[in-house]
Design a protein around this motif. Structure first.
Motif, PDB file in Angstrom:
ATOM      1  N   PRO A  14       0.826  -0.916   0.146  1.00  0.00           N
ATOM      2  CA  PRO A  14      -0.152  -0.083   0.574  1.00  0.00           C
ATOM      3  C   PRO A  14       0.929   0.818   0.028  1.00  0.00           C
ATOM      4  CG  PRO A  14      -0.648  -1.536   1.815  1.00  0.00           C
ATOM      5  CD  PRO A  14       0.384  -2.178   1.203  1.00  0.00           C
ATOM      6  N   GLU A  15       2.210   1.127   0.720  1.00  0.00           N
ATOM      7  CA  GLU A  15       2.639   2.494   0.956  1.00  0.00           C
ATOM      8  C   GLU A  15       3.486   3.036  -0.760  1.00  0.00           C
ATOM      9  OE1 GLU A  15       3.107   4.840   2.599  1.00  0.00           O
ATOM     10  OE2 GLU A  15       4.520   5.823   1.885  1.00  0.00           O
ATOM     11  N   GLY A  16       4.234   1.474  -1.175  1.00  0.00           N
ATOM     12  CA  GLY A  16       4.113   1.550  -2.219  1.00  0.00           C
ATOM     13  C   GLY A  16       3.525   2.671  -3.506  1.00  0.00           C
ATOM     14  N   TRP A  17       2.409   1.927  -3.626  1.00  0.00           N
ATOM     15  CA  TRP A  17       1.286   2.900  -3.866  1.00  0.00           C
ATOM     16  C   TRP A  17       0.889   3.880  -3.587  1.00  0.00           C
ATOM     17  CZ3 TRP A  17       0.263   1.257  -8.517  1.00  0.00           C
ATOM     18  CH2 TRP A  17       0.006  -0.319  -9.179  1.00  0.00           C
ATOM     19  N   ARG A  18       0.529   4.232  -2.547  1.00  0.00           N
ATOM     20  CA  ARG A  18       0.869   5.807  -2.305  1.00  0.00           C
ATOM     21  C   ARG A  18       1.914   6.591  -2.797  1.00  0.00           C
ATOM     22  NH1 ARG A  18      -2.546   7.547   2.779  1.00  0.00           N
ATOM     23  NH2 ARG A  18      -2.021   5.669   3.491  1.00  0.00           N
ATOM     24  N   GLN A  19       2.691   6.089  -2.782  1.00  0.00           N
ATOM     25  CA  GLN A  19       4.156   6.654  -3.572  1.00  0.00           C
ATOM     26  C   GLN A  19       4.198   6.708  -4.864  1.00  0.00           C
ATOM     27  OE1 GLN A  19       7.779   4.482  -1.741  1.00  0.00           O
ATOM     28  NE2 GLN A  19       7.875   5.262   0.401  1.00  0.00           N
ATOM     29  N   LEU A  20       3.579   6.332  -5.348  1.00  0.00           N
ATOM     30  CA  LEU A  20       3.980   5.664  -6.999  1.00  0.00           C
ATOM     31  C   LEU A  20       2.802   7.166  -7.741  1.00  0.00           C
ATOM     32  CD1 LEU A  20       4.683   4.922  -9.784  1.00  0.00           C
ATOM     33  CD2 LEU A  20       2.844   3.446  -9.238  1.00  0.00           C
ATOM     34  N   ALA A  21       1.309   6.301  -6.757  1.00  0.00           N
ATOM     35  CA  ALA A  21       0.123   8.382  -7.068  1.00  0.00           C
ATOM     36  C   ALA A  21       1.486   9.575  -6.881  1.00  0.00           C
ATOM     37  CB  ALA A  21      -0.395   7.705  -6.186  1.00  0.00           C
ATOM     38  N   ALA A  31       4.049  10.042  -6.713  1.00  0.00           N
ATOM     39  CA  ALA A  31       4.904  11.049  -7.663  1.00  0.00           C
ATOM     40  C   ALA A  31       4.790  11.621  -9.036  1.00  0.00           C
ATOM     41  CB  ALA A  31       6.045   9.985  -7.724  1.00  0.00           C
ATOM     42  N   GLY A  32       3.046  10.893  -9.589  1.00  0.00           N
ATOM     43  CA  GLY A  32       2.914  10.773 -10.865  1.00  0.00           C
ATOM     44  C   GLY A  32       2.152  12.449 -10.931  1.00  0.00           C
ATOM     45  N   ALA A  33       1.022  12.056  -9.168  1.00  0.00           N
ATOM     46  CA  ALA A  33       0.393  13.320  -9.616  1.00  0.00           C
ATOM     47  C   ALA A  33       1.871  14.487  -8.876  1.00  0.00           C
ATOM     48  CB  ALA A  33      -0.379  13.507  -8.173  1.00  0.00           C
ATOM     49  N   ALA A  34       2.399  15.285  -8.422  1.00  0.00           N
ATOM     50  CA  ALA A  34       3.427  15.427  -8.462  1.00  0.00           C
ATOM     51  C   ALA A  34       3.712  16.268 -10.295  1.00  0.00           C
ATOM     52  CB  ALA A  34       5.082  15.611  -7.173  1.00  0.00           C
ATOM     53  N   LEU A  69     -24.584  21.300 -16.857  1.00  0.00           N
ATOM     54  CA  LEU A  69     -22.986  20.952 -16.116  1.00  0.00           C
ATOM     55  C   LEU A  69     -22.363  19.514 -16.381  1.00  0.00           C
ATOM     56  CD1 LEU A  69     -21.567  21.708 -13.290  1.00  0.00           C
ATOM     57  CD2 LEU A  69     -23.405  20.781 -12.145  1.00  0.00           C
ATOM     58  N   LEU A  70     -21.624  19.492 -16.733  1.00  0.00           N
ATOM     59  CA  LEU A  70     -20.408  17.725 -16.821  1.00  0.00           C
ATOM     60  C   LEU A  70     -20.587  17.560 -15.496  1.00  0.00           C
ATOM     61  CD1 LEU A  70     -19.233  18.209 -19.953  1.00  0.00           C
ATOM     62  CD2 LEU A  70     -21.321  17.980 -19.506  1.00  0.00           C
ATOM     63  N   ILE A  71     -20.592  15.960 -15.379  1.00  0.00           N
ATOM     64  CA  ILE A  71     -19.845  16.171 -14.077  1.00  0.00           C
ATOM     65  C   ILE A  71     -18.954  15.385 -14.146  1.00  0.00           C
ATOM     66  CG2 ILE A  71     -19.996  14.248 -12.183  1.00  0.00           C
ATOM     67  CD1 ILE A  71     -21.466  16.499 -12.115  1.00  0.00           C
ATOM     68  N   HIS A  72     -17.202  15.092 -13.897  1.00  0.00           N
ATOM     69  CA  HIS A  72     -16.233  14.052 -14.404  1.00  0.00           C
ATOM     70  C   HIS A  72     -15.677  13.373 -13.525  1.00  0.00           C
ATOM     71  CE1 HIS A  72     -11.429  13.941 -14.727  1.00  0.00           C
ATOM     72  NE2 HIS A  72     -11.744  13.875 -16.025  1.00  0.00           N
ATOM     73  N   ILE A  73     -14.626  11.866 -13.507  1.00  0.00           N
ATOM     74  CA  ILE A  73     -14.590  11.201 -13.017  1.00  0.00           C
ATOM     75  C   ILE A  73     -12.644  10.598 -14.183  1.00  0.00           C
ATOM     76  CG2 ILE A  73     -15.271   9.031 -11.946  1.00  0.00           C
ATOM     77  CD1 ILE A  73     -17.974   8.684 -13.148  1.00  0.00           C
ATOM     78  N   HIS A  74     -11.749  11.117 -12.918  1.00  0.00           N
ATOM     79  CA  HIS A  74     -10.340  11.069 -13.367  1.00  0.00           C
ATOM     80  C   HIS A  74     -10.977   9.452 -13.811  1.00  0.00           C
ATOM     81  CE1 HIS A  74      -7.997  10.223 -10.088  1.00  0.00           C
ATOM     82  NE2 HIS A  74      -9.707  10.976  -9.327  1.00  0.00           N
ATOM     83  N   GLY A  75      -9.436   9.298 -14.023  1.00  0.00           N
ATOM     84  CA  GLY A  75      -8.715   7.769 -14.289  1.00  0.00           C
ATOM     85  C   GLY A  75      -7.658   7.471 -13.871  1.00  0.00           C
ATOM     86  N   GLY A  76      -6.646   6.717 -13.814  1.00  0.00           N
ATOM     87  CA  GLY A  76      -5.608   5.997 -13.144  1.00  0.00           C
ATOM     88  C   GLY A  76      -5.712   4.767 -12.549  1.00  0.00           C
ATOM     89  N   CYS A  77      -6.512   4.067 -13.049  1.00  0.00           N
ATOM     90  CA  CYS A  77      -6.199   2.663 -12.560  1.00  0.00           C
ATOM     91  C   CYS A  77      -6.972   2.543 -11.404  1.00  0.00           C
ATOM     92  CB  CYS A  77      -5.489   1.844 -12.883  1.00  0.00           C
ATOM     93  SG  CYS A  77      -4.892   2.190 -14.706  1.00  0.00           S
ATOM     94  N   TYR A  78      -8.035   3.144 -11.088  1.00  0.00           N
ATOM     95  CA  TYR A  78      -8.871   3.110  -9.548  1.00  0.00           C
ATOM     96  C   TYR A  78      -7.811   3.692  -8.348  1.00  0.00           C
ATOM     97  CZ  TYR A  78     -12.641   0.760 -12.509  1.00  0.00           C
ATOM     98  OH  TYR A  78     -13.733   0.773 -13.062  1.00  0.00           O
ATOM     99  N   VAL A  79      -6.632   4.088  -8.464  1.00  0.00           N
ATOM    100  CA  VAL A  79      -4.980   3.961  -7.853  1.00  0.00           C
ATOM    101  C   VAL A  79      -4.222   5.076  -7.612  1.00  0.00           C
ATOM    102  CG1 VAL A  79      -3.929   3.159  -6.643  1.00  0.00           C
ATOM    103  CG2 VAL A  79      -4.996   2.138  -7.604  1.00  0.00           C
ATOM    104  N   LEU A  80      -4.712   5.766  -8.861  1.00  0.00           N
ATOM    105  CA  LEU A  80      -3.483   7.193  -9.528  1.00  0.00           C
ATOM    106  C   LEU A  80      -4.572   7.993  -9.386  1.00  0.00           C
ATOM    107  CD1 LEU A  80      -1.114   5.093 -11.852  1.00  0.00           C
ATOM    108  CD2 LEU A  80      -0.908   5.214  -9.157  1.00  0.00           C
ATOM    109  N   ASN A  81      -3.513   9.244  -9.755  1.00  0.00           N
ATOM    110  CA  ASN A  81      -4.226  10.901 -10.154  1.00  0.00           C
ATOM    111  C   ASN A  81      -5.268  11.023  -9.030  1.00  0.00           C
ATOM    112  OD1 ASN A  81      -2.952  10.816 -12.852  1.00  0.00           O
ATOM    113  ND2 ASN A  81      -4.436   9.912 -13.373  1.00  0.00           N
ATOM    114  N   PRO A  82      -4.548  11.138  -7.780  1.00  0.00           N
ATOM    115  CA  PRO A  82      -5.365  11.802  -6.530  1.00  0.00           C
ATOM    116  C   PRO A  82      -5.451  13.452  -7.312  1.00  0.00           C
ATOM    117  CG  PRO A  82      -3.280  11.297  -5.690  1.00  0.00           C
ATOM    118  CD  PRO A  82      -2.898  11.045  -7.459  1.00  0.00           C
TER     119      PRO A  82
END
Lengths: 351, 351
Positions: free
Chosen positions: A67-74, A76-79, A122-135
């Motif tokens: 889990p911590e590895g995923w959090r770090q990857l997310a 890093a990508g978000a930055a 009004l549009l509602i947007h749901i972002h991608g990222g394999c359910y885990v990325l792009n917070p």
């Protein structure tokens, strides 16, 4: 030539991945395709050529295992994505404001020039990222493109993701935002859109709205949706190592999906909406590219909708890997993809 | 890794083929894709699996080199197709009658059950075959499918082909049939369709009708059109040796096209309609498959039409190589493809 060895290998690989053996036809020999060198096509814009010419995504086959590895990857990508946002916002002339709707974090993405016909839409947007990325703000690229190219207000849902929360938390969150949105805005004036996991969540949301008897939006635009996460779909094979974003079926995105699914059956239509009952879905426009690993996920979903009598439009962009239309706002193909979606919404949404 | 060698090789190959160097982007490295074994997907019908599992077309890379060689190849293929026609006609309940229109040989393909809404409608069919193959009744497969699945009368044009006649004889013939057809039938009640070279000829015909100020049909359905015969298009690379019908850009179909072109510039929109001015084209539905060597030809044409403001719909079938929907009338995907086209025509043609 003995073809039983590669087929056994594929079945073994499918088993190791937890993929359905139904992904493969029985008893027919595979086609051996030799190694080749794929040039960058000259039939797309220079901006898109630059995207197509990028190497395979770093670490595509070495996903985190904790889990911590995923959090770090997310993070890093978000930055990295956050550094692009000021340019997107400036060129596309949109403002972004953080907020909350239905108890869920959202961003209000508002173009400086709202088109007159979109004043009450009004549009509602749901972002991608394999359910885990792009917070957080990292999920806003596509929302900014849509708001700017379409001249329309967008609410982007910053849904909960693992390791904070697992299936079906993301879906619960987008439905909560929808319930809040329809208190203020006629659903006939609204559409829902998103790419990749966001495309799947758009479709899963419609299944949930149907099940709960809630009103549907007037249109949806799932882009290259993760509509089948069981491994079935021919382009998982044909576009393997051709798509430089997702790269292959057994890469980081599948690992992320398993992390989100948290043991839940991947064939559940709330994870693989291509297996759902889509009758009564609103008019739908789908977007993909010829190199997209999810080309089959997209065209199978299109056929499924058409088989159910849903008005469904498909656009496929030359040479694009997974969601390449969401990368460079200066590429004419990006403008074209979003202009097409905006026009589709314009035809179906009430004013 | 030194990437100049494969790029030079590609440019050399392009030069040898007479392909445009513009087909390749300059200065960006190609992507090396390793050899792989592509399984037959389990996501399509058993009938389509059987088509996908067929080996590469025999002799795909050893085209004839003499007019007599082409004539023999065309006749051998035609003999094989003619053996299938009785079954097609019986299962799809259509009658075929040879005739002539505007001085051109045609076949009248009439379903036993014409749908009431189609009583006054007429479709013009232009067969495929790389401008050289499928003479006579061998060109009727798609016409029979359309007439039977759509419940609508079809006139199929048996246009002149090399070595009897060269560019633009085929186009001249379809235009002659059109001029004869509109003397009896309101063009608003007519559509034109065809696949591969027939798809290209459908598009080329619209360019010619525009240029001559003749009325357009109410809709067209170019299937996997040879819309760019200069070698440009990413799927010529990505689907090389994946498509088991056309197989590769430098195969028999390109040789046949050069035979028809007879020295004419391949970039002429009357040979590569993707380079034409398509403004004012009638509503268009395009069909292709994820393994189609002409996937890019099809989606690039779709984008071109949409950019010109033409109503244009795209359907892409899972796992299909070039025009696989024209092969087995018992495959549900074939019925689906033609039912979709029939429905599109139904929306656009006057009764």
């Amino acid at each position: 030539m003995n073809t039983s060895i590669p087929m056994s290998g594929l079945l073994l690989a499918a088993a190791l991945l937890g993929l359905s053996p139904a992904a493969l036809a029985q008893g027919l020999p595979p086609r051996d395709v030799p190694a080749r060198s794929l040039p960058v096509p000259g039939t797309v814009s220079p901006q898109l050529q630059a995207l197509i010419g990028q190497p395979l995504r770093t670490g595509w086959n070495t996903p985190p295992t904790t889990p911590e590895g995923w959090r770090q990857l997310a993070e890093a990508g978000a930055a990295a994505t956050r550094r692009l946002l000021p340019g997107f916002k400036e060129r596309l002339k949109v403002d972004v404001e953080a907020g909350e709707m239905g108890g869920v974090k959202v961003f209000k993405v508002t173009p400086k020039d709202i088109r007159p016909e979109n004043a009450n839409r009004l549009l509602i947007h749901i972002h991608g990222g394999c359910y885990v990325l792009n917070p957080g703000e990292a999920g806003l690229t596509e929302a900014i493109f849509m708001a700017g190219f379409g001249g329309v207000r967008v609410i982007s849902v910053d849904y909960r993701m693992p390791p904070e929360a697992y299936f079906p938390a993301a879906l619960d969150d987008v439905v909560s935002v929808w319930k809040a949105a329809i208190r203020d805005t006629d659903p006939k004036r609204m559409a829902v859109f998103g790419s990749s996991a966001g495309g799947a969540l758009t479709l899963e949301m419609m299944l949930r709205l149907k099940a709960e008897g809630l009103p549907m939006p007037a249109a949806i635009a799932p882009g290259t949706p993760m509509s089948d996460v069981t491994g079935a779909g021919d382009s998982f094979q044909t576009n393997a190592l051709v798509d430089n974003v997702l790269v292959a079926v057994d890469g980081f995105c599948h690992a992320a999906t398993l992390f989100y699914a948290n043991g839940h059956d991947l064939r559940d239509p709330l994870l693989s909406p291509v297996y759902g009952d889509v009758a009564g879905f609103p008019p739908t426009i789908l977007t993909t590219g010829t190199r997209d690993l999810l080309l089959s996920n997209t065209v199978r979903m299109h056929r499924k909708l058409r088989q159910a009598g849903v008005e469904a439009s498909l656009q496929v962009f030359e040479g694009q890997s997974h969601a390449h239309y969401n990368r460079d706002d200066t590429a004419p193909e990006s403008r074209e993809a979003f202009a097409e979606i905006a026009q589709f919404f314009g035809r179906h949404l009430a004013r």
